[in-house]
Enzyme design. Sequence first.
Site, PDB file in Angstrom:
ATOM      1  N   CYS A   2       6.135  24.017   8.549  1.00 36.46           N
ATOM      2  CA  CYS A   2       6.963  24.797   9.466  1.00 36.46           C
ATOM      3  C   CYS A   2       6.622  24.410  10.902  1.00 36.46           C
ATOM      4  O   CYS A   2       5.554  23.888  11.175  1.00 36.46           O
ATOM      5  CB  CYS A   2       6.704  26.278   9.296  1.00 36.46           C
ATOM      6  N   TRP A  74       9.860  25.727   6.511  1.00 36.79           N
ATOM      7  CA  TRP A  74       9.879  25.016   5.223  1.00 36.79           C
ATOM      8  C   TRP A  74       9.311  26.018   4.237  1.00 36.79           C
ATOM      9  O   TRP A  74       8.120  26.342   4.284  1.00 36.79           O
ATOM     10  CB  TRP A  74       9.034  23.746   5.306  1.00 36.79           C
ATOM     11  N   LYS A 483      12.023   5.884  -1.651  1.00 44.03           N
ATOM     12  CA  LYS A 483      12.963   5.942  -0.534  1.00 44.03           C
ATOM     13  C   LYS A 483      14.340   6.367  -1.034  1.00 44.03           C
ATOM     14  O   LYS A 483      15.007   7.206  -0.439  1.00 44.03           O
ATOM     15  CB  LYS A 483      13.012   4.555   0.104  1.00 44.03           C
TER      16      LYS A 483
HETATM   17  O1  M6R Z   1       2.141  11.908   7.385  1.00 45.76           O
HETATM   18  P1  M6R Z   1       1.708  11.208   6.140  1.00 45.76           P
HETATM   19  O2  M6R Z   1       1.806   9.713   6.250  1.00 45.76           O
HETATM   20  O3  M6R Z   1       0.327  11.618   5.701  1.00 45.76           O
HETATM   21  O4  M6R Z   1       2.722  11.657   5.025  1.00 45.76           O
HETATM   22  C1  M6R Z   1       2.546  11.305   3.685  1.00 45.76           C
HETATM   23  C2  M6R Z   1       3.803  11.561   2.879  1.00 45.76           C
HETATM   24  O5  M6R Z   1       4.137  12.919   2.916  1.00 45.76           O
HETATM   25  C3  M6R Z   1       5.002  10.749   3.387  1.00 45.76           C
HETATM   26  O6  M6R Z   1       4.726   9.383   3.403  1.00 45.76           O
HETATM   27  C4  M6R Z   1       6.242  11.017   2.504  1.00 45.76           C
HETATM   28  O7  M6R Z   1       6.035  10.500   1.226  1.00 45.76           O
HETATM   29  C5  M6R Z   1       7.490  10.419   3.155  1.00 45.76           C
HETATM   30  N1  M6R Z   1       8.543  11.393   3.166  1.00 45.76           N
HETATM   31  C6  M6R Z   1       8.016   9.235   2.453  1.00 45.76           C
HETATM   32  O8  M6R Z   1       9.137   8.700   3.083  1.00 45.76           O
END
Ligand code: M6R
Length: 607
Positions: A2, A74, A483
């Site tokens: 959020c 969220w 993706k």
């Molecule tokens: O901020 P972060 O890189 O730690 O986030 C990790 C995942 O939540 C993030 O990569 C998520 O899988 C994406 N939505 C993928 O596109």
Amino acid sequence: MCGIVGIVSDKPVSTRLMEGLRRLEYRGYDSAGIAVVNGRGIVRRRAPGKVLNLQNLLDGAPIDGNCGIAHTRWATHGRPNEQNAHPHQAGNVAIVHNGIIENFKSLRQEMANKGRVFATETDTEVIAHLIQDNMDEGLSGEDAFLAAVERLEGAYAVAALVGEANQTLYAARHGSPLVVGFGKGEMFVGSDAFALAPFTKRVLYLEEGDSAVVEIDSVRVRDEEGASVNREILTASISTVMAEKGNYRHFMEKEIHEQPEALARTMAAYIDPETDLPALGETAPLLKNADRLIAIACGTAFYAASVGKYWFEALAGVHVETDIASEFRYRTPALPQNGAALFISQSGETADTLAAMRYCNRAKVDTIGVLNTPESSIARETKTNLRTMAGPEIGVASTKAFTAQLAVLAMTAIGTASLRGRLSEAETQEHIRALQALPELVQKALATKAQCQAIAPILAKAKQTIFLGRGGYYPLALEGALKLKEITYLAAEGYAAGELKHGPIALIEEGTPVVVIAPNDPLIEKTVSNVEEVAARGAKVIAITDEAGAESFDTRAEHTIILPNLPGLTGPIVSAIPLQLLAYYTALELGTNLDQPRNLAKSVTVE
Ligand code: M6R
């Protein structure tokens, strides 16, 4: 998850609270709300769905005041409707919260036993009741807030209005980030510095367990023990301009196109221009001497870590274990005696990755962050940091942050191999020069756009799409599937090409699209054999390869996306581009909300 924003000012704050919320919407968009203190006490407006719905509500029924808080949600506890939208109010207290209050049920029961009536299904509302209850018991607003926060278990960042005419913001953090911003004749609180960027760049980051009393021209911070502390005021590095969509339809589209520049910036930070050798700074000794590495992350960042494993093992001969942070943190892992742990994260705030990092810090394992957000919790708590210079990433689907993570990991693997004498100076320079070609190679990969757009309707109509790869392209297959899933809501799975015949090949039926990532490398013919196997069963093969690999696919693929030849470690990085474009154009075809796909949020600060 959020987003929180609060302002106390010498002028009305509603408009700017809404501006802050629009910037925070990437963190969650299930509902939005605002509360201000004015001559009528605390007044609020809340609406389900996007911030735009709240704006429409406010346009019809405006509220304003010089002190206020706002929230974009969220949902964790309770459906995403108006009733459960923040701010939550109990008497003369309004509260916004990011995180999860784990002991809310017992607190709620306790408050209910005292006759307090709850209006929502959320874990958050109980905080407002606790504060009001403390005030009813005779505590001042400040003491009532602090006493309530002391009773909370779980992860939270909260901001509160306390009292019907009190021009003060109360804030506290434990597990979820919160910043305080300094303006002229006004002060701010926000989930991140990005939300406050239009108003101020002078910020202080609250630390774990901190609480703050924010007035129009001052802030008082206390630490976990309740002692007054001074936290350093920093200048946030985030540019407001970088967070605009410009001429692009979506942030995702813009961020895909920003990759040549993001990669150039990222590499420039780690290459000594005099020698063309990697410059890893204070991280170098940690990597040189480590007997084992662990690489921990979530989602796309985990797939970057998984590609990194192939590079570190092949070039530097270091054993690398990869782990999903949410599994690592709870499985009592055997940690390296003399190793180091890499934490890869765009946001630097992902709750599971942060917890895994703290676990390693407690066990005295050297921790290294690969991070896009230099002010984040992980950046501040890891022993050293390797920064990705992707710039702010707003689209929920990670694109430029992923390729920047890969670039840093490639550079680090080459640097480690060189430090350990596994690559000569000349070999090291050759690898680095190959990486320096990335901006140009990625630019050329972007030219596959029209072809990806033409293929998109095939994926959009398919029941499911399968992604295949081997070696460093196996994690790319997983990333391609993720993706596509996250922005199109279509079924997609990634597999190691050689694993297919052990079960997943049963999924292939006439017309199933199979996206194969196989630029030329020593394994290409093995992958081509797997392509034969799926083609023989009716799959529609879409090959992503390079000029040197194109011939191997010949008539075996229905569509062949041809990238320029990909030297050194550039292959998995450049191959990410057509995967992003395929997902982007398929989502465009389906008309989904590309930048804010359903059920997701950019920064996952709950476990
Ligand atoms: O901020 P972060 O890189 O730690 O986030 C990790 C995942 O939540 C993030 O990569 C998520 O899988 C994406 N939505 C993928 O596109």
